[in-house]
Enzyme design. Structure first.
Site, PDB file in Angstrom:
ATOM      1  N   LYS A  82       0.808  -1.228  -0.053  1.00 52.48           N
ATOM      2  CA  LYS A  82      -0.160   0.017   0.071  1.00 52.48           C
ATOM      3  C   LYS A  82       0.817   1.414  -0.131  1.00 52.48           C
ATOM      4  O   LYS A  82       1.953   1.235   0.760  1.00 52.48           O
ATOM      5  CB  LYS A  82      -0.988  -0.133   1.088  1.00 52.48           C
ATOM      6  CG  LYS A  82      -1.794   1.230   1.439  1.00 52.48           C
ATOM      7  CD  LYS A  82      -2.752   0.822   2.635  1.00 52.48           C
ATOM      8  CE  LYS A  82      -3.745   1.925   2.842  1.00 52.48           C
ATOM      9  NZ  LYS A  82      -4.385   1.589   4.190  1.00 52.48           N
ATOM     10  N   SER A 158      -9.566   1.631   3.898  1.00 52.31           N
ATOM     11  CA  SER A 158      -8.487   2.545   2.885  1.00 52.31           C
ATOM     12  C   SER A 158      -7.704   1.558   2.246  1.00 52.31           C
ATOM     13  O   SER A 158      -7.049   2.054   1.203  1.00 52.31           O
ATOM     14  CB  SER A 158      -7.806   3.448   3.546  1.00 52.31           C
ATOM     15  OG  SER A 158      -6.814   3.090   4.893  1.00 52.31           O
ATOM     16  N   SER A 182      -9.319  -0.851   7.831  1.00 52.99           N
ATOM     17  CA  SER A 182      -8.892  -0.459   6.536  1.00 52.99           C
ATOM     18  C   SER A 182      -8.334  -1.757   5.878  1.00 52.99           C
ATOM     19  O   SER A 182      -8.153  -1.566   4.491  1.00 52.99           O
ATOM     20  CB  SER A 182      -7.817   0.679   6.404  1.00 52.99           C
ATOM     21  OG  SER A 182      -8.485   2.017   6.805  1.00 52.99           O
TER      22      SER A 182
END
Length: 473
Positions: A82, A158, A182
């Site tokens: 990420k 997220s 997330s």
């Protein structure tokens, strides 16, 4: 596109093939890059792809496997990370126009450093909402990330780019962050496995502005793959004061333990959440399947009221620190700017009162786990909704934690929690089941998740199923 999720090898399958010499890391990486070429125009899962570096890494891994000396059990596995993790040689823009890409990028976060040592092939960096601030995945820099099961729908966030990449075969593994759900929210929406380990199990640097809530963890298509990746990521790092000590036993060594006799509390709604009927029915069905397999399941709530108010203070007060990075630039996501402004109004007394409530919630859950080994809930009370919205359209909800009541409480308590796909809605969207365990009981959570995966797997979609076309933006 959805069918590709089932035709892409898992990490465990890839390393078995590498050992047998039937597939090479170069072949697997080439196929993952081809999947990115085919699918990422629809999903927008990657913020950065570095094919040249990936192929160089794959060739190095291939040499190690041919010499019989792989660097780790995931050496040569194509994967992503990420774009909140510092990754040497690549910019970490965090989905923001306010981060200058033209600066030295010469430091690895602990997760990136562990991956370099272990030898998986890093394909690139996955998308995130700006600074990872919300439960869906769009940002001013790269736009909207879409669900590979239906590209009109959100991935959740997220870590939405990571979930979409894993679900659609654009890499077998990914590493995400989880400050309020997330990892688990997008894993549930995209039909993959996502684990938020015990706080500090995966060290972080630099510490998140939300350090009291922030976790990092693996995302994968199977529980076995998640355990393989966690074995690499776990362990101390001197840059993280919350980091836990070395693992005594690899998680993969205990993954297949017999869970008969484990006690599980099944809470359909935590006593306060509203749950979509299809989600409720699917999770109840999976809980019954676990009971049939020997887990002692009883319906029981932990008995705490919704801790939204305390979470909101902790979240917004932490987010206010992002102003140091973002400034007052016009390019900041308006929703994030509003959260920062709300955080700036929180007093020290407000924050300390929220912290007292957070600790009390942890004490309550610790006592609860003296009676129940694990807690089972839905992961998210609804299926994935339309992409491009922070809350389900027409819901009247004020902000993202209002539609994800099952995830953020367990960031406050620092417990391990995993989501496993167990069903699909009548519209074909994945449904996830969450398993929560006591702090430091990550191995137990993984073992129960593996049992769920075995006794109540999510049905495969028809191979010919096509993703819905993305609307014009």
């Amino acid at each position: 596109m959805a069918g590709d999720r089932y035709h892409s090898p898992t990490a465990a399958e890839l390393v078995a093939a590498y050992a047998a010499g039937t597939i090479s890391p170069v072949e697997a990486t080439t196929e993952a890059l081809e999947a990115i070429r085919r699918h990422d125009g629809d999903c927008n899962a990657y913020a950065l792809v570095d094919a040249e570096s990936a192929l160089a890494g794959a060739r190095a891994a291939e040499r190690r496997w041919r010499a019989g000396a792989p660097a780790s059990p995931i050496d040569g596995v194509p994967m992503s990370i990420k774009d909140l993790f510092l990754t040497r040689g690549w910019p970490t823009l965090r989905g923001s126009r306010c981060v200058d890409p033209d600066q030295p990028w010469d430091v690895d976060s602990p997760a990136a450093a562990r991956l370099r040592e272990a030898g998986p092939v890093l394909l690139g960096k996955t998308t995130t909402p700006e600074m990872g601030w919300k439960g869906v995945c769009d940002n001013p820099l790269t736009g909207v990330t879409r669900n590979p099961w239906d590209t009109t729908r959100t991935t959740g966030g997220s870590s939405g780019g990571s979930a979409a990449a894993v679900a659609s075969g654009m890499g077998a593994l990914s590493v995400g962050t989880d400050g309020g759900g997330s990892v688990r929210i997008p894993a549930s929406f995209c039909g993959v496995v996502g684990l938020k380990p015990t706080h500090g199990r995966v060290p972080q640097y630099p510490l998140s502005a939300l350090a009291v809530l922030a976790h990092a963890g693996p995302m994968a298509r199977t529980v076995e793959d998640a355990a393989l990746l966690l074995d690499v990521l776990a362990g101390p790092d001197p840059r993280d004061p919350f980091a836990l000590g070395p693992l005594a036993t690899p998680y993969t060594d205990t993954l297949g333990r017999d869970v008969a006799g484990v006690t599980a509390a099944f809470s359909p709604d935590l006593g306060y959440a509203r749950v979509d009927p299809e989600v409720a029915a699917a999770v109840a069905s999976a809980a019954r399947a676990l009971q049939d397999a020997g887990v002692r399941v009883e319906q029981a709530d932990p008995g705490f009221p919704d801790p939204y108010d305390a979470f909101d203070i902790l979240w917004c007060a932490g987010a206010a620190k992002w102003r140091d990075v973002l400034g007052d630039g016009a390019g900041v996501d308006p929703g994030l700017r509003a959260v920062i402004e709300r955080g700036l109004t929180c007093s020290a007394a407000d924050y300390l009162a929220a912290e007292v409530e957070r600790v009390a919630l942890g004490v309550r859950m610790g006592e609860f786990h003296t009676r129940h080994d694990v807690l089972i809930t839905p992961t998210v009370p609804i299926p994935a909704f339309e992409a491009g919205h922070d809350v389900p359209p027409g819901s009247g909800l004020s902000d993202w934690p209002r539609w994800t009541p099952f995830t953020y409480p367990f960031n406050m308590t620092h417990q391990p929690a995993i989501t496993v796909p167990v069903a699909r809605t009548s519209g074909g969207l994945p449904i996830g089941l969450q398993i929560v365990g006591p702090r430091h009981a990550d191995a137990l959570v993984l073992a129960v998740a593996r049992a769920v995966e075995r006794v109540h797997p999510m049905a495969d979609p028809p191979a010919a199923r096509a993703a819905a076309p993305a609307p014009a933006s």
